[in-house]
Design an enzyme around this catalytic site. Structure first.
Site, PDB file in Angstrom:
ATOM      1  N   LEU A  12      20.908  -5.486  17.370  1.00 46.53           N
ATOM      2  CA  LEU A  12      20.621  -5.467  15.931  1.00 46.53           C
ATOM      3  C   LEU A  12      21.523  -4.463  15.236  1.00 46.53           C
ATOM      4  O   LEU A  12      22.099  -4.747  14.172  1.00 46.53           O
ATOM      5  CB  LEU A  12      19.132  -5.139  15.710  1.00 46.53           C
ATOM      6  N   GLU A  13      21.643  -3.268  15.804  1.00 47.89           N
ATOM      7  CA  GLU A  13      22.493  -2.237  15.198  1.00 47.89           C
ATOM      8  C   GLU A  13      23.956  -2.680  15.164  1.00 47.89           C
ATOM      9  O   GLU A  13      24.664  -2.465  14.173  1.00 47.89           O
ATOM     10  CB  GLU A  13      22.345  -0.931  15.989  1.00 47.89           C
ATOM     11  N   LEU A  14      24.404  -3.276  16.251  1.00 44.22           N
ATOM     12  CA  LEU A  14      25.797  -3.719  16.316  1.00 44.22           C
ATOM     13  C   LEU A  14      26.093  -4.788  15.278  1.00 44.22           C
ATOM     14  O   LEU A  14      27.082  -4.723  14.548  1.00 44.22           O
ATOM     15  CB  LEU A  14      26.105  -4.242  17.724  1.00 44.22           C
TER      16      LEU A  14
END
Length: 582
Positions: A467-469
């Site tokens: 998700l962060e990436l």
């Protein structure tokens, strides 16, 4: 008394052992002096003598089966090795006498075979020029003379040796462009391939004895006669200028084209209307050479060399001229006196410049990171003054792994405590009770850099790291206000990277951690990472941590102190996996 003309070297004859040959009396080589028909009418008779090798006495000839006289010629049919020696022809009547000698050499076949030659031959090859795309009939030399003495019409065999090749072609060959007709070889259409040596062997019978001899014709292709044959000057052209220097050697180059003509040609220089030979000035000399020969169209070069050129030589008239049977052409040269540059000073300056460039290249190659950081500290812009972001760095990593210890104990500590950056770590800075997806997207959007610690287990399908990436890559691609930085803690094969990383790798910066070599703050790892991170200046004006950074860290710590207990409990519990729909 008999007038002795000595021995004629030009009349020397070579014959292959076992083949027919003849000697022509050199007295008749100049018809204006001696003519065979006129001498016979005045009562002169021609006698032949010979002096064999190892003998000192002249022996007269009489007609025999092997030796026969035919006007001014003495035929040997055939010649043997012991016939080698000096032969004398004498022309005399009752009141006058003249004689001249010549040398006959009888060669063994192995001594008369050239390397890569199709057959041995003793008589030098005759030259035949055949225009391209046109035709010509090749007659075997001396074949008609043999026909006069033969019992029947001689038979001639032809062999073609291709130029610069060992292959030989025996006629009749299956070709409509070359055909044997009688004793001749007729070339209907000349091509470049048909150049080379043509061996013709004449076979005939005389008095029941089988005889033969071989002759060679060197066939060379020339350009068709329909092309212009006047000479031309290729250099110098009308507008060409020769640059010369005072006190130095000047070389004036002239090149001329001479189409093939069976006539003399010439290229020369004149100085004030005089040739170099007529001028007789030791400062002037010339040299000629051939530059090119294309189907006997020649390009010749003549170089006029002027030693110690002086300014008064500019007042002279230098002309280059070419001439053949069909015309003459002259071109005047133009000279320009150049100012001599100080070669020593110029060389030293050029050497110093090259050395300085090499030194700067080496310095940049070795210290490019330091130079880039120095440039940033002088001319860089602090991004805090241009955006409203809250965090400098958001660190994304694989939870419950070795990389997590590296992030919390090393990466976070140096970035916050040593370099003065505000760092966001989700597990530390997130508020309890919030939505994971919304808070992650919010933190990423409020950060200037997304620092991704790449590991074998990073960004597995359905994890928060993915998700962060994706949030960072989307923000970087759409708005450009966020930059993604990859930190490789351990070597990872690219094939195990997730699809998002493989696609974005070409546009992302990759900084590699190299263990103990990267622990010092002055290591290449931290310098390379600082280049990718936002600029921070201390009170002295150089890049690094400062008072503002310390206050920001204290504020960040106070805002999250109430979450310490919750974070401790969360770190001890199993990692929760959240699904994220792209």
């Amino acid at each position: 008394m008999c007038y002795d003309w000595g021995e004629s070297s030009a009349a020397a004859v070579r014959v292959l052992a076992g083949q027919s040959g003849f000697l022509s009396c050199p007295l008749f080589s100049h018809p204006n002096v001696y003519n065979y028909s006129s001498t016979q009418s005045t009562g002169h008779n021609l006698f032949w003598y010979r002096v064999l090798e190892g003998h000192g006495l002249e022996q007269p000839f009489t007609n025999s089966a092997r030796f026969s006289k035919d006007r001014e010629r003495l035929w040997l049919q055939p010649a043997y090795a012991n016939d080698t020696g000096q032969y004398i022809c004498m022309l005399r009547n009752k009141t006058s006498c003249s004689k001249i000698a010549m040398r006959l050499t009888v060669l063994h076949p192995e001594d008369a075979t050239l390397p890569n030659s199709c057959a041995p031959f003793a008589v030098a090859a005759s030259l035949e020029m055949v225009p391209l795309q046109l035709g010509k009939t090749l007659d075997c030399p001396d074949a008609q003379e043999a026909a006069k003495m033969a019992d029947a019409i001689p038979n001639v065999t032809w062999v073609h040796q291709i130029r610069s090749s060992k292959s030989c072609e025996v006629f009749p060959a299956p070709s409509i462009e070359r055909q044997v007709k009688g004793m001749s070889l007729q070339v209907h259409i000349m091509t470049e391939f048909y150049q080379g040596l043509y061996f013709c062997t004449v076979h005939y019978r005389r008095r029941g004895r089988a005889l033969n001899f071989t002759r060679v014709i060197n066939v060379t292709a020339i350009n068709p006669p329909i092309l212009p044959k006047e000479p031309d000057i290729l250099q110098p052209t009308k507008d060409y200028i020769f640059n010369v220097k005072q006190g130095e050697e000047a070389r004036l180059v002239c090149s001329g084209k001479f189409p093939y003509l069976d006539s003399p040609w010439e290229i020369w220089w004149t100085i004030d209307g005089k040739t170099v030979e007529q001028l007789r000035d030791p400062r002037f000399s010339k040299s000629n050479r051939q530059l090119k020969n294309y189907f006997e169209d020649r390009i010749e070069e003549s170089v006029l060399v002027i030693q110690d050129f002086q300014p008064e030589d500019l007042k002279r008239e230098f002309n280059c001229s070419v001439r053949n049977q069909l015309g003459i052409k002259t071109q005047r040269t133009q000279l320009n006196l150049e100012t001599s540059l100080p070669s020593l000073e110029l060389g030293c300056g050029l050497g110093a410049t090259l050395f300085l460039m090499l030194l700067l290249f080496i310095i940049y190659h070795v210290f490019w990171l330091e130079l880039l950081l120095l440039y940033r500290s002088w001319f860089g812009t602090d991004e805090r003054h241009t955006d409203d972001k809250e965090f400098d760095v958001y660190i994304s990593y694989a939870r419950n792994s070795e990389e997590e210890q590296f992030v919390l104990s090393t990466l976070r500590s140096v970035l916050e405590n040593e370099l003065g950056y505000s760092v966001c770590i989700f597990d530390r800075d997130s508020l309890p009770g919030g939505t994971i997806t919304d808070e992650t997207l919010s933190f990423v959007a409020r950060s200037r850099r997304l620092l991704v610690v790449v590991s074998p287990g990073y960004a597995s399908r359905g994890s928060q790291a993915l998700l962060e990436l994706k949030a960072g890559i989307d923000s970087m691609a759409l708005g450009g206000h966020l930059r993604v930085i990859l930190v490789q803690y351990r070597p990872v094969k690219r094939k195990v990277w997730v699809r998002e990383l493989r696609r974005a790798r070409v546009a992302l910066a990759l900084v590699q951690w190299q263990g103990d070599k990267s622990k010092e703050l002055t290591s290449r790892f931290w310098k390379r990472l600082r280049v990718e991170l936002p600029l921070r200046r201390n009170s002295a004006g150089t890049e690094g941590g400062g008072k503002d950074a310390a206050l920001m860290r204290m504020s960040s710590q106070n805002s999250t102190s109430s979450q310490t207990g919750l974070i401790s409990q969360t770190s001890k519990s199993p990692q929760t996996v959240y699904n994220y729909a792209a």
